[in-house]
Write a protein that holds these residues in place. Structure first.
Motif, mmCIF file in Angstrom:
data_model
loop_
_atom_site.group_PDB
_atom_site.id
_atom_site.type_symbol
_atom_site.label_atom_id
_atom_site.label_comp_id
_atom_site.label_asym_id
_atom_site.label_seq_id
_atom_site.Cartn_x
_atom_site.Cartn_y
_atom_site.Cartn_z
ATOM 1 N N ASP A 1 -48.728 8.686 59.261
ATOM 2 C CA ASP A 1 -48.624 9.906 59.578
ATOM 3 C C ASP A 1 -47.364 9.941 60.657
ATOM 4 O O ASP A 1 -47.322 9.437 61.415
ATOM 5 C CB ASP A 1 -49.886 10.445 60.261
ATOM 6 C CG ASP A 1 -50.104 11.690 60.781
ATOM 7 O OD1 ASP A 1 -49.818 12.753 59.748
ATOM 8 O OD2 ASP A 1 -50.078 11.968 61.898
ATOM 9 N N PHE A 2 -46.682 11.208 60.365
ATOM 10 C CA PHE A 2 -45.774 11.833 61.485
ATOM 11 C C PHE A 2 -46.085 13.104 61.977
ATOM 12 O O PHE A 2 -46.370 13.880 61.043
ATOM 13 C CB PHE A 2 -44.466 11.726 60.772
ATOM 14 C CG PHE A 2 -43.373 12.081 62.030
ATOM 15 C CD1 PHE A 2 -43.095 11.317 62.805
ATOM 16 C CD2 PHE A 2 -42.463 13.419 61.588
ATOM 17 C CE1 PHE A 2 -41.997 11.919 63.735
ATOM 18 C CE2 PHE A 2 -41.592 13.858 62.405
ATOM 19 C CZ PHE A 2 -41.420 13.071 63.769
ATOM 20 N N PRO B 1 -49.224 5.866 63.436
ATOM 21 C CA PRO B 1 -48.215 6.896 63.383
ATOM 22 C C PRO B 1 -46.968 6.074 62.929
ATOM 23 O O PRO B 1 -46.862 4.659 62.920
ATOM 24 C CB PRO B 1 -48.025 6.924 65.014
ATOM 25 C CG PRO B 1 -49.182 6.061 65.659
ATOM 26 C CD PRO B 1 -50.137 5.500 64.345
ATOM 27 N N VAL B 2 -46.131 6.690 62.231
ATOM 28 C CA VAL B 2 -45.003 6.215 61.560
ATOM 29 C C VAL B 2 -43.812 7.044 62.240
ATOM 30 O O VAL B 2 -43.721 8.186 62.315
ATOM 31 C CB VAL B 2 -44.806 6.470 60.148
ATOM 32 C CG1 VAL B 2 -43.526 5.734 59.425
ATOM 33 C CG2 VAL B 2 -46.079 5.876 59.463
#
Lengths: 286, 216
Positions: free
Chosen positions: B6-7, B31-32
């Motif tokens: 997810d971003f 988190p990306v």
């Protein structure tokens, strides 16, 4: 026709890119004070910047993970953030984000604690803890910057490293018309302060790129997670900033009605006026 | 257990957070760093999704990409009401698919404009903006006539479907791409209705419906 920036802006250093985003290879382009710039990292590793209209090469310095240039005659160096060089800090850019707002509006919002419970609900504030307690503001003429101290605010999640709500202490510096540096209680180490900077690149009077710096004491979290935390907060501010009207900051003290919590904003507007800043603001009528 | 790569500032990732919030599905987030880190193009992420695109959802070892496909998966697997992606009415299923495609067109225009302004992407801004306006005009007209026939949602059903979730994020974020919704009153009313769906969650840049209205 864009207005000509006065000396206070023309001769200042302005951020134009995260240093890590400048590579060799083709020139990249950006806008600074309505002026198109092309830049790249030269073969010797130095950043090269030139104006597209005149072809003139501009001075460059790299500070705090960002590259800065000037369209005029800049001072020897940029304002100092000594904490950045402490060896155990995690320094990172949290991105350079385009926003449809003037640089002074963005700085002023950064200084404002009153919006925390409403815009950053559950992170930097929450109801009923909405009071902005009395704090001190001074304009230091010697250092040429604004300093707001003794700022305290209850925050449910002051940083990614926080696992419970706490009364957080803030110190704000405004060492540049378009930049502010915030020091806040560090949940991971009571004796030290986390540092967050907002450096605004004035593309035009009413559009900026906000370059976000974090310099944190945090052994637990990854850079990715800490960036995400800051981007979440800035992403919440963005629509608020973009809906401010007028987009340029009015410097006439009668233009917008301040409350006690706006003490730092009042000092900031006065300081911009005294410096003769005319770009991104609505100057006070003579 | 579900893991979402997810971003926070991505509307397509938000789509899935929104759907899972409404369905009451629990999930973990990885988190990306899409920006500035470009982690979606890193070796480890490309192994997960060779297309180098967010979001990716992993459910019990099953790796899924494409936000609309994942919406369908979540609805079919976790929606006990069967309303979010109904399959017993072929016409309605097809209509939902049409709006899923429409959502991709919104991504290709409104999101591209937002990426250009916000994260310095090199798209043709004017083309992206005018493309988005064309879509929004169509959507506004569609919703206006739907309202006249007593319907509140994109498809011919008396409840929202994945079509509404798919089209919501980048419509709600359009102003960040310099695309005003001033001329689209039916879209604005529809956005507010989505905000009032039970279980709605916000993202940075998308505000929840005002609490004052709820209290009254």
């Amino acid at each position: 026709m864009p207005i000509a920036p006065s000396a206070a802006i023309l001769d200042a250093w302005h951020v134009f890119s995260a240093a890590a985003e400048i590579g060799p290879g083709p020139y990249r382009s950006t806008l600074l004070l309505d002026t198109r710039l092309d830049y790249r990292r030269g073969t010797n590793g130095e950043v090269e910047v030139r104006r597209r209209d005149t072809g003139a090469a501009l001075l460059v310095i790299e500070r705090y993970g960002f590259a800065w240039t000037s369209l005029g005659s800049p001072p020897d160096d940029l304002f100092s953030i000594p904490e950045f060089y402490e060896p155990d800090r995690k320094n990172m850019s949290c991105g350079s984000l385009g926003v449809n707002v003037s640089a002074p509006r963005a700085v002023e919002n950064f200084l404002d604690m009153g919006h925390f419970p409403y815009v950053h609900t559950g992170i930097l504030g929450e109801e009923p803890h909405t009071e902005v307690k009395e704090y001190d503001v001074e304009i230091s003429y010697e250092r040429d910057e604004i300093l707001a101290t003794r700022c305290r605010f209850y925050q449910p999640r002051a940083a990614l490293s926080a696992d419970e709500g706490q009364d957080v202490e803030y110190i704000y510096r405004v060492p540049h018309p378009y930049c502010s540096v915030l020091y806040k209680s560090c949940p991971a180490d009571e004796s030290r302060l986390d540092v967050i900077g907002i450096f605004c690149q004035p593309m035009t009077e009413e559009t900026i790129r906000a370059h976000l710096l974090q310099s944190m004491i945090d052994d637990e979290n990854t850079i990715t997670a800490m960036r995400r935390f800051q981007q979440t907060i800035f992403g919440q501010d963005k629509p608020i900033l973009e809906n401010q009207y007028p987009k340029r900051l009015p410097l006439d003290p009668r233009a917008e009605t301040p409350i006690r919590a706006d003490k730092s904003a009042i000092a900031y507007r006065r300081w911009l006026s005294q410096k003769g800043v005319n770009y991104g603001v609505i100057p006070q009528a003579a | 257990m579900i893991t979402l790569y997810d971003f926070e500032l991505s509307g397509n990732c938000y789509k899935l957070r929104l759907m899972m919030s409404i369905l009451g599905v629990r999930y973990d987030i990885v988190p990306v760093d899409f920006y500035p880190g470009r982690e979606h193009k890193s070796d480890w992420f490309l192994k997960l999704n060779p297309f180098g695109e967010l979001p990716v959802l992993v459910d019990d070892g099953l790796v899924l990409r494409d936000s609309q496909a994942i919406l369908v998966y979540l609805a079919r697997k976790y929606d006990t009401t069967g309303k979010w992606f109904p399959v017993d009415d072929p016409a309605l299923t097809a209509e939902i698919e049409i709006w899923h495609d429409f959502a991709n067109r919104i991504t290709g225009t409104a999101s591209a404009a937002r990426l250009t302004i916000t994260m310095n992407y090199d798209f043709d801004l004017e083309k992206a903006q005018s493309g988005a306006h064309q879509l929004f005009r169509t959507m506004d007209e569609h919703l206006w006539f739907a309202e006249r026939e007593g319907r509140e949602w994109l498809c011919k059903a008396d409840h929202p479907t994945t079509a509404d979730i798919a089209c919501f994020p980048y419509t709600a974020l359009s102003e960040e791409g310099g695309i005003s919704r001033q001329d689209y009153p039916a879209i604005r009313r529809w956005l507010d209705r989505v905000r009032r769906i039970e279980g709605f969650t916000a993202m940075s840049g998308v505000f929840p419906a005002s609490r004052a209205r709820e209290a009254s």
